[in-house]
Design an enzyme around this catalytic site. Structure first.
Site, PDB file in Angstrom:
ATOM      1  CG  ASN A  61      -0.510   0.024   2.690  1.00  0.00           C
ATOM      2  OD1 ASN A  61       0.517  -0.902   2.772  1.00  0.00           O
ATOM      3  ND2 ASN A  61      -1.035   0.584   3.475  1.00  0.00           N
ATOM      4  CD  GLU A  63      -1.704   4.737   4.533  1.00  0.00           C
ATOM      5  OE1 GLU A  63      -1.065   5.724   5.245  1.00  0.00           O
ATOM      6  OE2 GLU A  63      -2.186   3.632   4.709  1.00  0.00           O
ATOM      7  CG  ASN A  64      -1.039  11.215  -1.715  1.00  0.00           C
ATOM      8  OD1 ASN A  64      -1.348  12.380  -1.512  1.00  0.00           O
ATOM      9  ND2 ASN A  64      -0.021  11.224  -2.789  1.00  0.00           N
ATOM     10  CB  ALA A  65      -0.614  14.484   2.306  1.00  0.00           C
ATOM     11  CB  CYS A  72      -5.327  -1.326  -1.940  1.00  0.00           C
ATOM     12  SG  CYS A  72      -6.464  -0.685  -1.087  1.00  0.00           S
ATOM     13  CD  GLU A  74      -5.211  -5.992  -1.173  1.00  0.00           C
ATOM     14  OE1 GLU A  74      -4.809  -4.963  -1.386  1.00  0.00           O
ATOM     15  OE2 GLU A  74      -5.878  -6.337  -0.387  1.00  0.00           O
ATOM     16  CB  CYS A 112     -11.052  -2.796  -0.201  1.00  0.00           C
ATOM     17  SG  CYS A 112     -10.263  -1.832  -1.600  1.00  0.00           S
ATOM     18  CB  CYS A 115      -8.491  -4.439  -4.009  1.00  0.00           C
ATOM     19  SG  CYS A 115      -7.576  -3.113  -3.818  1.00  0.00           S
TER      20      CYS A 115
HETATM   21  N1  THU Z   1      -5.217  -1.423   2.581  1.00  0.00           N
HETATM   22  C1  THU Z   1      -4.667  -2.252   1.416  1.00  0.00           C
HETATM   23  O1  THU Z   1      -3.724  -1.932   0.884  1.00  0.00           O
HETATM   24  N2  THU Z   1      -5.375  -3.499   1.210  1.00  0.00           N
HETATM   25  C2  THU Z   1      -6.499  -3.750   1.655  1.00  0.00           C
HETATM   26  O2  THU Z   1      -6.990  -4.906   1.395  1.00  0.00           O
HETATM   27  C3  THU Z   1      -7.160  -3.027   2.852  1.00  0.00           C
HETATM   28  C4  THU Z   1      -6.575  -1.659   2.988  1.00  0.00           C
HETATM   29  C5  THU Z   1      -4.644  -0.254   2.750  1.00  0.00           C
HETATM   30  C6  THU Z   1      -4.939   0.959   2.406  1.00  0.00           C
HETATM   31  C7  THU Z   1      -4.474   2.087   3.564  1.00  0.00           C
HETATM   32  O3  THU Z   1      -3.202   2.381   2.811  1.00  0.00           O
HETATM   33  C8  THU Z   1      -4.366   0.995   4.566  1.00  0.00           C
HETATM   34  O4  THU Z   1      -4.457  -0.180   4.306  1.00  0.00           O
HETATM   35  C9  THU Z   1      -5.548   1.170   5.559  1.00  0.00           C
HETATM   36  O5  THU Z   1      -6.659   1.177   5.085  1.00  0.00           O
END
Ligand code: THU
Length: 159
Positions: A61, A63-65, A72, A74, A112, A115
């Site tokens: 995963n 992330e970004n500000a 994600c 996946e 999620c 994904c």
């Molecule tokens: N996240 C994933 O990378 N995969 C998932 O199946 C669920 C959530 C990440 C997104 C975010 O960076 C962090 O988990 C919290 O939601």
């Protein structure tokens, strides 16, 4: 009126029940959690994808500000696999996650909804089921196909 139930087949495996390919993929997914960029959630997810020819591609995963701009693990993995190896079907996907304490979770993290939809597209694109392994310290969920994870799904057959 009529009510129907949709059930999905799910196998729970112990570590020792994994094949050598599955074990390798799990290790790659675990390693990928350490390459996660998760300064906001502190939730590190790793995904490893095994292609038809045995190639393994990983993602984590990012992330970004501006929160929704992150992605994600996946989708990072599947989009990289499809863009780098457009002719290779995806055979298997393994997902692992570590929590804010850095520990692997004791319940499997399912992909999620967004994904699942992206993974379904890849499954349909190649016409080959993608097996999914969801790692937890208490067992590994094994699901035979993305379709099982996304019942009543929308795909190109509606267009
Ligand atoms: N996240 C994933 O990378 N995969 C998932 O199946 C669920 C959530 C990440 C997104 C975010 O960076 C962090 O988990 C919290 O939601």
């Amino acid at each position: 009126m009529k009510t129907i139930s949709i059930t999905i087949p799910l196998t729970i495996k112990e570590d020792c029940e994994l094949s050598s390919n599955e074990r390798l993929l799990l290790e790659e997914a675990q390693q990928a959690t350490f390459r996660s960029y998760a300064p906001y959630s502190h939730f590190s997810v790793g995904a490893a994808v095994e292609l038809a020819d045995g190639t393994i591609v990983t993602g984590s995963n990012q992330e970004n500000a501006a929160y929704p701009s992150g992605l994600c693990a996946e989708r990072t993995a599947i989009f990289y696999a499809n863009s780098r190896y457009p002719d290779q079907a995806v055979k298997r996907l393994c997902i692992a996650a570590r929590d804010t304490n850095g520990s692997y979770l004791d319940k499997p993290i399912p992909p999620c909804g967004a994904c699942r939809q992206a993974l379904l597209e890849t499954e349909c694109r190649f016409g080959k089921d993608i097996e999914v392994l969801l790692y937890s310290t208490k067992g590994i969920y094994s699901i035979k196909s993305i379709k099982d994870l996304l019942p009543l799904s929308f795909d190109k057959s509606f267009l």
